[in-house]
Design an enzyme around this catalytic site. Structure first.
Site, mmCIF file in Angstrom:
data_model
loop_
_atom_site.group_PDB
_atom_site.id
_atom_site.type_symbol
_atom_site.label_atom_id
_atom_site.label_comp_id
_atom_site.label_asym_id
_atom_site.label_seq_id
_atom_site.Cartn_x
_atom_site.Cartn_y
_atom_site.Cartn_z
ATOM 1 N N CYS A 115 0.861 -1.170 0.000
ATOM 2 C CA CYS A 115 0.000 0.000 0.000
ATOM 3 C C CYS A 115 0.902 1.224 0.000
ATOM 4 C CB CYS A 115 -0.851 -0.032 1.265
ATOM 5 S SG CYS A 115 -1.906 1.379 1.414
ATOM 6 N N ARG A 120 2.065 -2.090 5.776
ATOM 7 C CA ARG A 120 0.883 -2.303 6.637
ATOM 8 C C ARG A 120 0.813 -3.776 7.024
ATOM 9 N NH1 ARG A 120 -4.002 1.298 4.294
ATOM 10 N NH2 ARG A 120 -4.892 0.906 6.338
HETATM 11 C C1 UD1 Z 1 -7.933 1.730 9.524
HETATM 12 C C2 UD1 Z 1 -8.703 2.524 8.498
HETATM 13 C C3 UD1 Z 1 -7.797 3.540 7.807
HETATM 14 C C4 UD1 Z 1 -7.083 4.407 8.851
HETATM 15 C C5 UD1 Z 1 -6.406 3.542 9.905
HETATM 16 C C6 UD1 Z 1 -5.831 4.350 11.049
HETATM 17 C C7 UD1 Z 1 -10.394 0.964 7.770
HETATM 18 C C8 UD1 Z 1 -10.945 0.129 6.661
HETATM 19 N N1 UD1 Z 1 -9.253 1.616 7.525
HETATM 20 O O1 UD1 Z 1 -6.943 0.993 8.829
HETATM 21 O O2 UD1 Z 1 -8.599 4.361 6.959
HETATM 22 O O3 UD1 Z 1 -6.100 5.198 8.195
HETATM 23 O O4 UD1 Z 1 -7.341 2.607 10.474
HETATM 24 O O5 UD1 Z 1 -6.808 5.115 11.664
HETATM 25 O O6 UD1 Z 1 -10.990 1.070 8.817
HETATM 26 N N2 UD1 Z 1 -0.218 -2.072 12.395
HETATM 27 C C9 UD1 Z 1 0.723 -2.997 12.799
HETATM 28 N N3 UD1 Z 1 0.356 -4.322 12.819
HETATM 29 C C10 UD1 Z 1 -0.895 -4.745 12.475
HETATM 30 C C11 UD1 Z 1 -1.851 -3.787 12.092
HETATM 31 C C12 UD1 Z 1 -1.475 -2.447 12.066
HETATM 32 O O7 UD1 Z 1 1.852 -2.648 13.118
HETATM 33 O O8 UD1 Z 1 -1.155 -5.952 12.516
HETATM 34 C C13 UD1 Z 1 0.156 -0.637 12.361
HETATM 35 C C14 UD1 Z 1 -0.084 0.018 11.014
HETATM 36 O O9 UD1 Z 1 0.984 -0.216 10.118
HETATM 37 C C15 UD1 Z 1 -0.221 1.471 11.417
HETATM 38 C C16 UD1 Z 1 -0.936 1.394 12.764
HETATM 39 O O10 UD1 Z 1 -0.713 0.062 13.239
HETATM 40 O O11 UD1 Z 1 1.057 2.046 11.597
HETATM 41 C C17 UD1 Z 1 -2.421 1.645 12.704
HETATM 42 O O12 UD1 Z 1 -2.999 0.869 11.660
HETATM 43 P P1 UD1 Z 1 -4.451 0.247 11.739
HETATM 44 O O13 UD1 Z 1 -5.237 0.927 12.807
HETATM 45 O O14 UD1 Z 1 -4.354 -1.223 11.785
HETATM 46 O O15 UD1 Z 1 -5.041 0.646 10.318
HETATM 47 P P2 UD1 Z 1 -6.148 -0.178 9.583
HETATM 48 O O16 UD1 Z 1 -7.028 -0.812 10.594
HETATM 49 O O17 UD1 Z 1 -5.547 -1.022 8.524
#
Ligand code: UD1
Length: 419
Positions: A115, A120
């Protein structure tokens, strides 16, 4: 494919109705996999992403009727495998994994893939499923989870960049049909997670701590059908607020939840923006002269990363210097290059962007790189002198319902042309 053409410099005026929240809709649609009963979801925005989720549900065996922003979902899912073609186009679709695992005790879901807003990972999702007793393998680009039984546990879901929205959704959905009690510590508190929690409770789930970083889920044997009205999209609302601020216009937003926009309105007040709250409306007036304000994005209730690009576009035409830092997605800065093509003066300094406000932006051909970056380019195009052409607008169509029609009604000169 279409491109969007904007002739900038027009003031906007009038009212706009904010659509239902995309990020609430996606997990709520996924949650309907947890039951074979009928579910009715209203105020579902017609977007590329919601249509993809509907396609995904159908590919898993569900029947979905979608008309006039209402999705009626019925029938039993008959497959636990989510295809690469659908999951790779939209990260949000990874949240079918929790419901599939809960229903079938096995799930195979394609990794969401790369992405442009940065790496991500899905380690937090995996950690949560493992804590519930699932064995996980990553093979051929798929995450495969298997469990004899899902069993509640105490799970810490905070990651390097704070809590994860979709991991919280996924683990909460799986835990709602597990045996015993699951406690998620460092759960994401975004309003979209709260809406999913409300929907699960309507389906018969037993969850305490809605909207807080500590969710306690008492597993139940079965969930039933439910009806739900999706709340307003706070990111779309915030984008229109920023458009009013940038164009020095007065706009009234209908179907808006002001309490979800506190940090944005606080920073914008410092910029000189005036606003008036109604019951579910908000009237915003942009000032003649904006003042620069620095922002750092954080998980909710901090400044949303999904408004960072649009805020940067606003600061690019605000005299003075502002510093914009993204603590949620530290590499989410693809829009800098495109804004600079339009005459902005922004430079990246490690995890921050230093924005030196310019007097004017100038229309140019630009490329949308992701959903929110596209919204920043629309904002820039509306204030720029001359004509802006935005290519790859499918990104915009992923998250903004009828944006060009809505803007046209507000007086913007915006139209679609074939590439
Ligand atoms: C959701 C939203 C997106 C928003 C984001 C943060 C949806 C469909 N998308 O994305 O629009 O920008 O929340 O508010 O709801 N991370 C990890 N490990 C994981 C998962 C996430 O390290 O397993 C990190 C990510 O890289 C990022 C942070 O955690 O730095 C927050 O991401 P996350 O809240 O998971 O984003 P999404 O849920 O994918």
């Amino acid at each position: 494919m279409d491109k969007l053409v904007i002739e900038g410099g027009k003031k906007l005026k009038g009212e706009v109705r904010v659509s239902g929240s995309k990020n609430s809709t996606l997990p709520i649609l996924a949650a309907t996999l947890l039951t074979d009963d009928k579910c009715v979801i209203r105020n579902v925005p017609k977007l590329r992403d919601t249509l993809t989720m509907i396609k995904l549900l159908r590919s898993l065996g569900k029947t979905v009727d979608y008309n006039n922003n209402t999705a009626v979902i019925s029938g039993a899912a008959n497959s636990s495998s989510a295809d690469y073609k659908l999951v790779s186009t939209m990260r949000g679709s990874f949240c079918v994994m929790g419901p599939l695992l809960a229903k079938f005790r096995t799930a195979k879901v394609s990794l969401p893939g790369g992405c442009v807003i940065g790496i991500r990972p899905v380690d937090l999702h995996i950690k949560g499923f493992q804590a519930l007793g699932a064995g996980i393998e990553v093979e051929g680009g798929y995450v495969i989870a298997k469990a004899k039984q899902l069993k509640g546990d105490l799970i810490y879901l905070g990651g390097m960049f704070g809590p994860s929205v979709l991991a919280t959704d996924n683990v909460m959905m799986a835990a709602s049909l597990a045996t015993g009690e699951t406690i998620i510590e460092s759960a994401a508190c975004e309003p979209e997670v709260e809406e999913l929690t409300e929907f699960l409770i309507k389906m018969g789930a037993k969850i305490e701590g809605k909207g807080t970083p500590r969710l306690v889920i008492h597993g139940v044997k079965k969930l039933h059908g439910a009806e739900y009205d999706i709340g307003p999209d706070r990111i779309e609302a915030g984008t229109f607020v920023l458009l009013a601020a940038a164009t020095g216009s007065t706009l009234t937003l209908r179907n808006v939840n002001y309490s979800q926009l506190l940090v944005l309105m606080d920073r914008l007040e410092q910029c000189g923006v005036k606003f008036k709250k109604g019951k579910d409306s908000l009237t915003v007036t942009g000032p003649k002269k904006l003042k620069p304000v620095s922002v750092t994005t954080y998980p909710y209730p901090g400044f949303p990363t999904d408004l960072q690009a649009q805020f940067m576009a606003l600061m690019s035409i605000t005299p003075g210097i502002s510093i914009i830092t993204d603590k949620v997605f530290p590499d989410r800065f693809m829009h800098i290059a495109e804004l600079n093509r339009m005459g902005a003066n922004i430079r990246r300094d490690n995890g921050a962007a230093i924005v030196e406000g310019v007097r004017n932006l100038f229309g140019a051909p630009v490329m949308a790189s992701d959903l929110r970056a596209s919204a920043a380019l629309v904002l820039a195009g509306l204030v720029a002198k001359g004509k802006t052409e935005i290519h790859r607008i499918y990104h915009l169509e992923r998250g903004y319902e009828n944006i060009d029609e809505k803007l046209k009604k507000l007086g913007a000169k915006i139209y679609r042309e074939k590439e």
